[in-house]
Design a protein around this motif. Structure first.
Motif, PDB file in Angstrom:
ATOM      1  N   MET A 119       0.818  -1.207   0.000  1.00  0.00           N
ATOM      2  CA  MET A 119       0.000   0.000   0.000  1.00  0.00           C
ATOM      3  C   MET A 119       0.860   1.268   0.000  1.00  0.00           C
ATOM      4  O   MET A 119       0.535   2.235  -0.653  1.00  0.00           O
ATOM      5  N   LEU A 120       1.951   1.231   0.751  1.00  0.00           N
ATOM      6  CA  LEU A 120       2.822   2.408   0.836  1.00  0.00           C
ATOM      7  C   LEU A 120       3.421   2.793  -0.507  1.00  0.00           C
ATOM      8  O   LEU A 120       3.428   3.986  -0.843  1.00  0.00           O
ATOM      9  N   PRO A 121       3.907   1.835  -1.329  1.00  0.00           N
ATOM     10  CA  PRO A 121       4.422   2.229  -2.651  1.00  0.00           C
ATOM     11  C   PRO A 121       3.369   2.942  -3.497  1.00  0.00           C
ATOM     12  O   PRO A 121       3.685   3.864  -4.240  1.00  0.00           O
ATOM     13  N   MET A 122       2.107   2.526  -3.403  1.00  0.00           N
ATOM     14  CA  MET A 122       1.033   3.167  -4.159  1.00  0.00           C
ATOM     15  C   MET A 122       0.826   4.599  -3.673  1.00  0.00           C
ATOM     16  O   MET A 122       0.625   5.509  -4.486  1.00  0.00           O
ATOM     17  N   ILE A 123       0.896   4.816  -2.391  1.00  0.00           N
ATOM     18  CA  ILE A 123       0.744   6.171  -1.829  1.00  0.00           C
ATOM     19  C   ILE A 123       1.899   7.053  -2.295  1.00  0.00           C
ATOM     20  O   ILE A 123       1.695   8.208  -2.671  1.00  0.00           O
ATOM     21  N   PHE A 124       3.107   6.509  -2.298  1.00  0.00           N
ATOM     22  CA  PHE A 124       4.261   7.281  -2.748  1.00  0.00           C
ATOM     23  C   PHE A 124       4.152   7.623  -4.236  1.00  0.00           C
ATOM     24  O   PHE A 124       4.442   8.744  -4.653  1.00  0.00           O
ATOM     25  N   ALA A 125       3.718   6.653  -5.041  1.00  0.00           N
ATOM     26  CA  ALA A 125       3.548   6.911  -6.481  1.00  0.00           C
ATOM     27  C   ALA A 125       2.456   7.949  -6.713  1.00  0.00           C
ATOM     28  O   ALA A 125       2.616   8.860  -7.538  1.00  0.00           O
ATOM     29  N   LEU A 126       1.357   7.830  -5.991  1.00  0.00           N
ATOM     30  CA  LEU A 126       0.257   8.789  -6.120  1.00  0.00           C
ATOM     31  C   LEU A 126       0.699  10.181  -5.673  1.00  0.00           C
ATOM     32  O   LEU A 126       0.365  11.186  -6.312  1.00  0.00           O
ATOM     33  N   THR A 127       1.476  10.248  -4.610  1.00  0.00           N
ATOM     34  CA  THR A 127       2.007  11.530  -4.133  1.00  0.00           C
ATOM     35  C   THR A 127       2.872  12.187  -5.194  1.00  0.00           C
ATOM     36  O   THR A 127       2.758  13.386  -5.462  1.00  0.00           O
ATOM     37  N   THR A 128       3.735  11.407  -5.830  1.00  0.00           N
ATOM     38  CA  THR A 128       4.597  11.932  -6.895  1.00  0.00           C
ATOM     39  C   THR A 128       3.750  12.450  -8.050  1.00  0.00           C
ATOM     40  O   THR A 128       3.976  13.556  -8.551  1.00  0.00           O
ATOM     41  N   PHE A 129       2.755  11.664  -8.474  1.00  0.00           N
ATOM     42  CA  PHE A 129       1.884  12.044  -9.592  1.00  0.00           C
ATOM     43  C   PHE A 129       1.084  13.306  -9.268  1.00  0.00           C
ATOM     44  O   PHE A 129       1.033  14.244 -10.078  1.00  0.00           O
ATOM     45  N   VAL A 130       0.467  13.355  -8.111  1.00  0.00           N
ATOM     46  CA  VAL A 130      -0.345  14.514  -7.722  1.00  0.00           C
ATOM     47  C   VAL A 130       0.536  15.765  -7.608  1.00  0.00           C
ATOM     48  O   VAL A 130       0.139  16.849  -8.037  1.00  0.00           O
ATOM     49  N   THR A 131       1.724  15.612  -7.058  1.00  0.00           N
ATOM     50  CA  THR A 131       2.649  16.745  -6.970  1.00  0.00           C
ATOM     51  C   THR A 131       2.983  17.264  -8.357  1.00  0.00           C
ATOM     52  O   THR A 131       2.984  18.473  -8.596  1.00  0.00           O
ATOM     53  N   PHE A 132       3.260  16.355  -9.296  1.00  0.00           N
ATOM     54  CA  PHE A 132       3.549  16.746 -10.679  1.00  0.00           C
ATOM     55  C   PHE A 132       2.394  17.566 -11.242  1.00  0.00           C
ATOM     56  O   PHE A 132       2.606  18.632 -11.840  1.00  0.00           O
ATOM     57  N   ILE A 133       1.163  17.124 -11.050  1.00  0.00           N
ATOM     58  CA  ILE A 133      -0.021  17.820 -11.568  1.00  0.00           C
ATOM     59  C   ILE A 133      -0.175  19.186 -10.894  1.00  0.00           C
ATOM     60  O   ILE A 133      -0.428  20.198 -11.565  1.00  0.00           O
ATOM     61  N   ILE A 134      -0.013  19.234  -9.589  1.00  0.00           N
ATOM     62  CA  ILE A 134      -0.137  20.498  -8.848  1.00  0.00           C
ATOM     63  C   ILE A 134       0.902  21.511  -9.309  1.00  0.00           C
ATOM     64  O   ILE A 134       0.652  22.719  -9.323  1.00  0.00           O
ATOM     65  N   MET A 135       2.065  21.016  -9.726  1.00  0.00           N
ATOM     66  CA  MET A 135       3.143  21.909 -10.170  1.00  0.00           C
ATOM     67  C   MET A 135       2.735  22.772 -11.361  1.00  0.00           C
ATOM     68  O   MET A 135       3.264  23.875 -11.538  1.00  0.00           O
ATOM     69  N   GLU A 136       1.797  22.320 -12.172  1.00  0.00           N
ATOM     70  CA  GLU A 136       1.333  23.161 -13.284  1.00  0.00           C
ATOM     71  C   GLU A 136       0.671  24.430 -12.742  1.00  0.00           C
ATOM     72  O   GLU A 136       0.910  25.523 -13.246  1.00  0.00           O
ATOM     73  N   GLY A 137      -0.147  24.289 -11.704  1.00  0.00           N
ATOM     74  CA  GLY A 137      -0.763  25.462 -11.070  1.00  0.00           C
ATOM     75  C   GLY A 137       0.265  26.343 -10.389  1.00  0.00           C
ATOM     76  O   GLY A 137       0.194  27.574 -10.465  1.00  0.00           O
ATOM     77  N   VAL A 138       1.225  25.708  -9.723  1.00  0.00           N
ATOM     78  CA  VAL A 138       2.298  26.467  -9.075  1.00  0.00           C
ATOM     79  C   VAL A 138       3.090  27.236 -10.139  1.00  0.00           C
ATOM     80  O   VAL A 138       3.425  28.411  -9.957  1.00  0.00           O
ATOM     81  N   THR A 139       3.356  26.577 -11.256  1.00  0.00           N
ATOM     82  CA  THR A 139       4.094  27.223 -12.348  1.00  0.00           C
ATOM     83  C   THR A 139       3.322  28.415 -12.893  1.00  0.00           C
ATOM     84  O   THR A 139       3.884  29.494 -13.103  1.00  0.00           O
ATOM     85  N   TRP A 140       2.023  28.236 -13.131  1.00  0.00           N
ATOM     86  CA  TRP A 140       1.203  29.322 -13.654  1.00  0.00           C
ATOM     87  C   TRP A 140       1.256  30.518 -12.704  1.00  0.00           C
ATOM     88  O   TRP A 140       1.517  31.647 -13.133  1.00  0.00           O
ATOM     89  N   CYS A 141       1.016  30.284 -11.430  1.00  0.00           N
ATOM     90  CA  CYS A 141       0.999  31.376 -10.443  1.00  0.00           C
ATOM     91  C   CYS A 141       2.371  32.037 -10.311  1.00  0.00           C
ATOM     92  O   CYS A 141       2.476  33.263 -10.251  1.00  0.00           O
ATOM     93  N   THR A 142       3.417  31.225 -10.255  1.00  0.00           N
ATOM     94  CA  THR A 142       4.769  31.763 -10.140  1.00  0.00           C
ATOM     95  C   THR A 142       5.135  32.585 -11.364  1.00  0.00           C
ATOM     96  O   THR A 142       5.678  33.686 -11.244  1.00  0.00           O
ATOM     97  N   HIS A 143       4.820  32.053 -12.534  1.00  0.00           N
ATOM     98  CA  HIS A 143       5.137  32.762 -13.778  1.00  0.00           C
ATOM     99  C   HIS A 143       4.355  34.072 -13.862  1.00  0.00           C
ATOM    100  O   HIS A 143       4.898  35.123 -14.191  1.00  0.00           O
ATOM    101  N   ARG A 144       3.070  34.020 -13.527  1.00  0.00           N
ATOM    102  CA  ARG A 144       2.202  35.193 -13.653  1.00  0.00           C
ATOM    103  C   ARG A 144       2.531  36.265 -12.612  1.00  0.00           C
ATOM    104  O   ARG A 144       2.632  37.445 -12.929  1.00  0.00           O
TER     105      ARG A 144
END
Length: 152
Positions: A1-26
Motif C-alpha cells: 500500500m505504501l508504494p502506491m501512496i508514494f507513487a500517487l504523491t509523486t503524480f499529484v505533486t507533478f499535476i499540482i506543479m502546473e498550477g504552481v508554475t502558472w501562479c509563479t510565472h504570472r
C-alpha cells in the motif's frame, strides 16, 4: 500500500506543479522578479539569460524535500520532491528544448499537442513587457491553441 501512496504523491505533486508554475510565472516572474525574467522576452543571441537563474531558485524546494525525505528512511517528502523534479525535467524538455529550441533534440514534431503548446507559448512571448500576458502555464494551454489549421 505504501508504494502506491508514494507513487500517487509523486503524480499529484507533478499535476499540482502546473498550477504552481502558472501562479509563479504570472505573479512572480511577471511581477516582483521581472528584472530576472525580462531578458527571456527580448530578442537576443546569447545562450544564457538572467532568466536561467529561476532553474536554481525552483530546484531548491525539490533538493530540500529530497534531503528531509530520506531522514530516517524514505518518507512522503522525498516523493513530493520527486514530483517537483519530474515536473522540472518536463519543463526543461518542453520549454527549453521543444519551444525555444535551445537544444536541437526534438526539432521537428507533427504532434498536435506539442504544436499547441508551442503556439500558446508563442502567444505568451508576443508580449515583450510584463503586462498583458497570456498562457503562463507549461503543459496546459487553452484549447484555442490546438485548433486545426493553426501554424506554429
Amino acid at each position: 500500500m505504501l508504494p502506491m501512496i508514494f507513487a500517487l504523491t509523486t503524480f499529484v505533486t507533478f499535476i499540482i506543479m502546473e498550477g504552481v508554475t502558472w501562479c509563479t510565472h504570472r505573479f512572480i516572474m511577471h511581477g516582483l522578479l521581472w528584472n530576472l525574467h525580462e531578458d527571456h522576452h527580448q530578442p537576443h543571441d546569447n545562450f544564457f539569460e538572467k532568466n536561467d537563474i529561476f532553474f536554481i531558485i525552483f530546484s531548491i524546494p525539490s533538493i530540500l524535500l529530497f534531503y528531509f525525505g530520506v531522514d530516517g528512511g524514505l518518507n512522503i517528502l522525498f516523493f513530493i520532491g520527486l514530483g517537483i523534479l519530474l515536473y522540472g525535467i518536463a519543463y526543461f524538455l518542453v520549454h527549453d528544448v521543444l519551444i525555444h529550441r535551445r537544444f536541437k533534440w526534438f526539432d521537428k514534431t507533427s504532434n498536435p499537442y506539442l504544436k499547441g503548446l508551442r503556439k500558446g507559448h508563442k502567444m505568451h512571448h508576443k508580449h515583450l513587457g510584463k503586462e498583458h500576458g497570456e498562457c503562463f502555464g507549461m503543459l496546459y494551454v487553452p484549447l484555442k491553441y490546438f485548433k486545426a489549421h493553426q501554424t506554429v
